[in-house]
Design a protein around this motif. Structure first.
Motif, PDB file in Angstrom:
ATOM      1  N   ILE A  74       0.684  -1.480  -0.058  1.00 48.72           N
ATOM      2  CA  ILE A  74      -0.066   0.540   0.136  1.00 48.72           C
ATOM      3  C   ILE A  74       0.733   1.065  -0.571  1.00 48.72           C
ATOM      4  O   ILE A  74       1.141   1.904   1.404  1.00 48.72           O
ATOM      5  CB  ILE A  74      -0.942  -0.073   1.104  1.00 48.72           C
ATOM      6  CG1 ILE A  74      -1.647  -1.545   1.439  1.00 48.72           C
ATOM      7  CG2 ILE A  74      -2.089   1.349   0.676  1.00 48.72           C
ATOM      8  CD1 ILE A  74      -2.597  -1.416   0.252  1.00 48.72           C
ATOM      9  N   PRO A  75       0.914   1.914  -1.630  1.00 43.72           N
ATOM     10  CA  PRO A  75       2.207   3.062  -1.154  1.00 43.72           C
ATOM     11  C   PRO A  75       1.057   4.135  -0.905  1.00 43.72           C
ATOM     12  O   PRO A  75      -1.007   3.524  -0.434  1.00 43.72           O
ATOM     13  CB  PRO A  75       2.312   3.299  -2.686  1.00 43.72           C
ATOM     14  CG  PRO A  75       1.628   2.016  -3.602  1.00 43.72           C
ATOM     15  CD  PRO A  75       0.870   1.515  -2.396  1.00 43.72           C
ATOM     16  N   PRO A  76       1.735   5.658  -0.745  1.00 41.29           N
ATOM     17  CA  PRO A  76       0.772   6.825  -0.272  1.00 41.29           C
ATOM     18  C   PRO A  76      -0.805   7.113  -0.646  1.00 41.29           C
ATOM     19  O   PRO A  76      -0.664   7.260  -2.028  1.00 41.29           O
ATOM     20  CB  PRO A  76       1.328   7.887  -0.382  1.00 41.29           C
ATOM     21  CG  PRO A  76       3.206   7.241  -0.814  1.00 41.29           C
ATOM     22  CD  PRO A  76       2.467   5.593  -0.673  1.00 41.29           C
ATOM     23  N   VAL A  77      -1.893   6.396   0.083  1.00 44.98           N
ATOM     24  CA  VAL A  77      -2.797   6.295  -0.323  1.00 44.98           C
ATOM     25  C   VAL A  77      -3.005   8.156  -1.129  1.00 44.98           C
ATOM     26  O   VAL A  77      -3.040   8.539  -0.679  1.00 44.98           O
ATOM     27  CB  VAL A  77      -3.734   6.298   0.337  1.00 44.98           C
ATOM     28  CG1 VAL A  77      -3.830   4.249   0.712  1.00 44.98           C
ATOM     29  CG2 VAL A  77      -4.328   6.617   1.461  1.00 44.98           C
TER      30      VAL A  77
END
Lengths: 80, 138, 138, 80
Positions: A74-77
């Motif tokens: 989960i990269p920066p949302v």
């Protein structure tokens, strides 16, 4: 053990695929997995952050992964 | 509770109507739309990508947290779009109903603020001369 | 700026659509509806009376104050209904658009809070056994 | 001078009419008018508050009224 990861957004671009299968030590934590991935894909180090989700929940660094876990990076949302 | 992730245009009126309740005197709705610029650069369009199952799960968790913090909340609707969106298109709608108005503002703002922190949806801004995943890099 | 006092049902979707702007990434809308109770007593319906000319003038002043406090406000809509309203009917809609979301919540809340203090509109609650002008007596 | 007042909500019920014409001293302030009205309609004293609007603006207590002013009593508002 074998782990299967789902990739989204920028991590999908870095890895070049929306799914990734990899072999990890039989006891591997979330933090250990991230280190393994950062070695293989150094561009992951450039991200603002990168969390790991297991079965749709955010997983803590010390969470011990299992072969059947549904794992995702989960990269920066940036929804909304 | 209406929680939805869709690749179709969001029906704003229907989403707001979904929170109507006879015990509610107040409805607050937040509508996020695609701006024509980002930090001064003209934006052509946006691409939203989602981790569908987790996104819906996290949207529901956020709504449940709001319900816990504001037990007087009557109804909650959270609808997020994914796919390619043009300028002016609606990306997200959050609507809540409460007996009195102050809580409707607070709860709606909590939901959109929290959603933007935890829900696994990613936005790629398309400019005339390139594309950028928002917030990916420091 | 859309400022309106009407004896017809308010079109919520049209009121919100009126604040859409390509430079706005955020729309906040407050919708005040008729509750089925007031301080625990079942309400049958409400009657709104207005000093029309002054009400419209004061609604405009409130919107102008908001525009001054939040210069980034793109568009503002304030529509209030008068006459007899049944449970669930929409009494007021305030909608604003801003580039970013925090200001949309703050400006919309300021407008409805101030409107309720200064705009000459009066609400009579009709109960099974009588009618009361809201807030008239201590 | 002659003053014409518009009445709304509870003040309309207390006075029994939506309009009221009355004779006031040639120099009459908003506060003076209210005292004159409260003497004539004692039930106005029971209200939480009662402002006076002149030409669609709230008028201060010391505002001096003119014969052509559009005057209205504003009991506690309850819109929204």
């Amino acid at each position: 053990m074998k782990l299967k990861l789902s990739l989204f957004g920028i991590t999908k671009e870095i890895v070049g695929s929306s799914e990734l299968e990899l072999t990890a030590p039989d006891t591997q934590s979330v933090a250990g997995l991230m280190e393994q991935l950062r070695t293989q894909y150094p561009k992951l180090r450039d991200l603002t952050s990168c969390a790991v989700a297991v079965n749709s929940e955010y997983a803590a660094d010390d969470y011990q992964l299992h072969e059947r876990d549904e794992i995702a990076l989960i990269p920066p949302v940036s929804g909304g | 509770m209406l929680i939805e992730l869709t690749d179709q245009p969001i029906d704003v009126a229907a989403t707001i109507a979904a929170v109507e309740a006879e015990g509610a005197g107040a409805v607050n709705a937040f509508i996020g739309t695609v701006r024509n610029q980002s930090t001064g650069r003209p934006v052509v369009r946006l691409h939203y990508e989602a981790y569908d199952a987790m996104a819906v799960h996290q949207m529901r968790l956020v709504a449940e947290q709001a319900q816990e913090k504001w037990p007087m909340l009557q109804k909650i609707a959270v609808v997020h779009r994914k796919g390619t969106l043009e300028i002016g298109h609606v990306a997200v709608v959050v609507a809540v109903s409460t007996p009195h108005r102050a809580e409707s503002f607070a709860a709606c703002q909590f939901i959109i603020d929290t959603l933007k922190k935890v829900v696994p949806i990613w936005k790629k801004e398309e400019f005339e001369d390139g594309q950028v995943w928002v917030a990916a890099h420091p």
